[in-house]
Motif scaffolding. Sequence first.
Motif, mmCIF file in Angstrom:
data_model
loop_
_atom_site.group_PDB
_atom_site.id
_atom_site.type_symbol
_atom_site.label_atom_id
_atom_site.label_comp_id
_atom_site.label_asym_id
_atom_site.label_seq_id
_atom_site.Cartn_x
_atom_site.Cartn_y
_atom_site.Cartn_z
ATOM 1 N N ASN A 44 6.632 49.366 -80.074
ATOM 2 C CA ASN A 44 7.803 49.306 -79.201
ATOM 3 C C ASN A 44 7.414 48.784 -77.815
ATOM 4 O O ASN A 44 8.146 47.981 -77.215
ATOM 5 C CB ASN A 44 8.438 50.686 -79.072
ATOM 6 C CG ASN A 44 9.686 50.665 -78.202
ATOM 7 O OD1 ASN A 44 10.654 49.973 -78.499
ATOM 8 N ND2 ASN A 44 9.663 51.429 -77.115
ATOM 9 N N ALA A 45 6.260 49.217 -77.323
ATOM 10 C CA ALA A 45 5.785 48.754 -76.018
ATOM 11 C C ALA A 45 5.507 47.253 -76.046
ATOM 12 O O ALA A 45 5.813 46.532 -75.090
ATOM 13 C CB ALA A 45 4.530 49.518 -75.609
ATOM 14 N N MET A 81 2.304 57.099 -77.116
ATOM 15 C CA MET A 81 3.066 55.865 -76.864
ATOM 16 C C MET A 81 3.254 55.087 -78.158
ATOM 17 O O MET A 81 2.313 54.925 -78.940
ATOM 18 C CB MET A 81 2.320 54.992 -75.852
ATOM 19 C CG MET A 81 3.047 53.683 -75.521
ATOM 20 S SD MET A 81 2.122 52.619 -74.389
ATOM 21 C CE MET A 81 0.739 52.144 -75.420
ATOM 22 N N ASP A 82 4.464 54.640 -78.381
ATOM 23 C CA ASP A 82 4.768 53.768 -79.514
ATOM 24 C C ASP A 82 4.329 52.355 -79.132
ATOM 25 O O ASP A 82 5.036 51.643 -78.413
ATOM 26 C CB ASP A 82 6.274 53.813 -79.810
ATOM 27 C CG ASP A 82 6.664 52.990 -81.032
ATOM 28 O OD1 ASP A 82 5.874 52.106 -81.433
ATOM 29 O OD2 ASP A 82 7.756 53.219 -81.575
ATOM 30 N N LYS A 83 3.146 51.967 -79.620
ATOM 31 C CA LYS A 83 2.584 50.693 -79.173
ATOM 32 C C LYS A 83 3.422 49.509 -79.617
ATOM 33 O O LYS A 83 3.599 48.548 -78.859
ATOM 34 C CB LYS A 83 1.144 50.538 -79.673
ATOM 35 C CG LYS A 83 0.485 49.243 -79.177
ATOM 36 C CD LYS A 83 -0.986 49.159 -79.544
ATOM 37 C CE LYS A 83 -1.810 50.071 -78.673
ATOM 38 N NZ LYS A 83 -3.270 49.869 -78.869
ATOM 39 N N LYS A 123 7.439 51.980 -66.593
ATOM 40 C CA LYS A 123 6.494 52.997 -67.057
ATOM 41 C C LYS A 123 5.901 52.625 -68.409
ATOM 42 O O LYS A 123 4.714 52.852 -68.664
ATOM 43 C CB LYS A 123 7.192 54.351 -67.142
ATOM 44 C CG LYS A 123 7.469 54.989 -65.783
ATOM 45 C CD LYS A 123 8.205 56.313 -65.939
ATOM 46 C CE LYS A 123 8.531 56.913 -64.588
ATOM 47 N NZ LYS A 123 9.309 58.181 -64.711
ATOM 48 N N VAL A 124 6.719 52.066 -69.301
ATOM 49 C CA VAL A 124 6.225 51.663 -70.614
ATOM 50 C C VAL A 124 5.129 50.607 -70.464
ATOM 51 O O VAL A 124 4.074 50.678 -71.104
ATOM 52 C CB VAL A 124 7.373 51.120 -71.491
ATOM 53 C CG1 VAL A 124 6.831 50.443 -72.752
ATOM 54 C CG2 VAL A 124 8.325 52.243 -71.872
ATOM 55 N N THR A 184 12.031 53.119 -66.347
ATOM 56 C CA THR A 184 11.563 53.419 -67.703
ATOM 57 C C THR A 184 10.802 52.236 -68.285
ATOM 58 O O THR A 184 9.724 52.399 -68.887
ATOM 59 C CB THR A 184 12.747 53.769 -68.616
ATOM 60 O OG1 THR A 184 13.390 54.949 -68.109
ATOM 61 C CG2 THR A 184 12.280 54.027 -70.045
ATOM 62 N N ILE A 185 11.345 51.026 -68.109
ATOM 63 C CA ILE A 185 10.666 49.818 -68.599
ATOM 64 C C ILE A 185 9.328 49.654 -67.900
ATOM 65 O O ILE A 185 8.306 49.333 -68.530
ATOM 66 C CB ILE A 185 11.554 48.576 -68.366
ATOM 67 C CG1 ILE A 185 12.865 48.694 -69.141
ATOM 68 C CG2 ILE A 185 10.812 47.300 -68.760
ATOM 69 C CD1 ILE A 185 12.711 48.754 -70.633
ATOM 70 N N ILE A 231 8.817 45.463 -75.902
ATOM 71 C CA ILE A 231 9.371 45.497 -74.545
ATOM 72 C C ILE A 231 8.622 44.502 -73.659
ATOM 73 O O ILE A 231 9.231 43.761 -72.863
ATOM 74 C CB ILE A 231 9.304 46.917 -73.963
ATOM 75 C CG1 ILE A 231 10.313 47.820 -74.698
ATOM 76 C CG2 ILE A 231 9.562 46.917 -72.461
ATOM 77 C CD1 ILE A 231 10.251 49.276 -74.292
ATOM 78 N N LEU A 246 1.093 50.737 -71.273
ATOM 79 C CA LEU A 246 0.452 49.753 -72.141
ATOM 80 C C LEU A 246 -0.752 49.134 -71.445
ATOM 81 O O LEU A 246 -1.819 48.963 -72.057
ATOM 82 C CB LEU A 246 1.470 48.666 -72.515
ATOM 83 C CG LEU A 246 0.984 47.569 -73.467
ATOM 84 C CD1 LEU A 246 0.544 48.156 -74.806
ATOM 85 C CD2 LEU A 246 2.086 46.536 -73.686
#
Length: 303
Positions: A5-6, A1-3, A35-36, A32-33, A9, A40
Motif C-alpha cells: 500500500n505504501a 506498515m503495509d508495504k 507519514k506513510v 497521513t500521506i 501511495i 517507507l
Amino acid sequence: MDKLNAMAIFVRVVERGSFSAVARELQTSQPTISKVLQALETQLGGKLIARSTRKLSLTDEGQRYYQQCRHILAAVDAAEHSFQSGREKVAGPLKIGSSVSFGRLQIAPRLPEFLKRYPGIQIDLQLSDQNQDLISEGLDVTFRIGALNDSGLIARHIGNTHRITVAAPEYLKQNGQPLTPQELSQYNCLMFNLLSSQNLWVYESQTGQRHEVRIKGNAQSNNSEAIREMVLGGLGIALSPLWLFSEDLKAGRVIAILQEYRTLSLPIHAVSPANRRQSARVKAFVDYMAQALENAPELKPVK
C-alpha cells in the motif's frame, strides 16, 4: 506498515506531483500521506522525495525505486486480474478524457444509455482540446483523434473520423465554389491548429491521384466547434469531421464541396496508461463506445 500500500501511495504521489492531490483521491489527509512515505523512507533507509516549497522531485534512489514499484504493482495487479477474470463487478468511478467537441457531441449523449446498463459506475468526463496526460490527471481512459505519438500507451482503435470540406451557402454565393483541391489556395480556409498538418489538406481523386494543397486563411482555432461557428458565419471553408456538421448539412446551413475527392480519415483511439490494467468498467465503456461509433451514421464515409 503495509508495504504494498505504501508503494502504491508513493507511485501516486510521484504521478500526481502532490501530497494533497493523492490525499483527496484517497479521501484521507495530507499528513497521513506524508507519514506513510516517511515510514517507507525510514524502512528503506534513505530519501525517496526531495521536498521543496514549489514542487516534489525524486532523488536518484527514488527514481529507481519508482520504476521498480511500477513494475511490482503492475505484476500484482495482473495476477489479481487473472485470478478474478470474469468475476469483476462493473462498478466504481470511471474518469474519461476527450476533446471538447467529441466529448460533447459523441460521448456525453451516449452516457445515459451506458449508465442504464451499468448503474454502479460513477462517471467523471473531463474535456480538453489539449492532449491530456493520463497519469497526472488520473484518467482511466481518454479518446484521441488522429495519429498517436506516444507509443507507451495502451491504445485500441475504435473507429474513424471521416472528414468533409464545407462552407456556408452565403460564402459560396459571394466567392464562388472551388471545383478542384488546387483551387482552395484562392479561398479563405479556416484552420484547426491542433493537427500537425493544419495548413496542408490532402485529397485523393477517384483515380487514386493524390492532391496536397497548402491552404491559407485569416482565422484559426484549437477548438473544432469554434471552426464550425466561423463556417456558419460565412467566414470561409473548413475541412472538418463529418460528425461536427452532420445536422448542419441536413438543415442546409452548410454545403459539402469537393465531394468527388476523398479526404484522409483520422483514426479514433481509446487510450489507457500502459502501467495500469484495464478494469472491467473501462473495458465495458470502450466496448460500448466502439459499438456505438460503428453504428453512428455521422461517422460513416459520405457516399
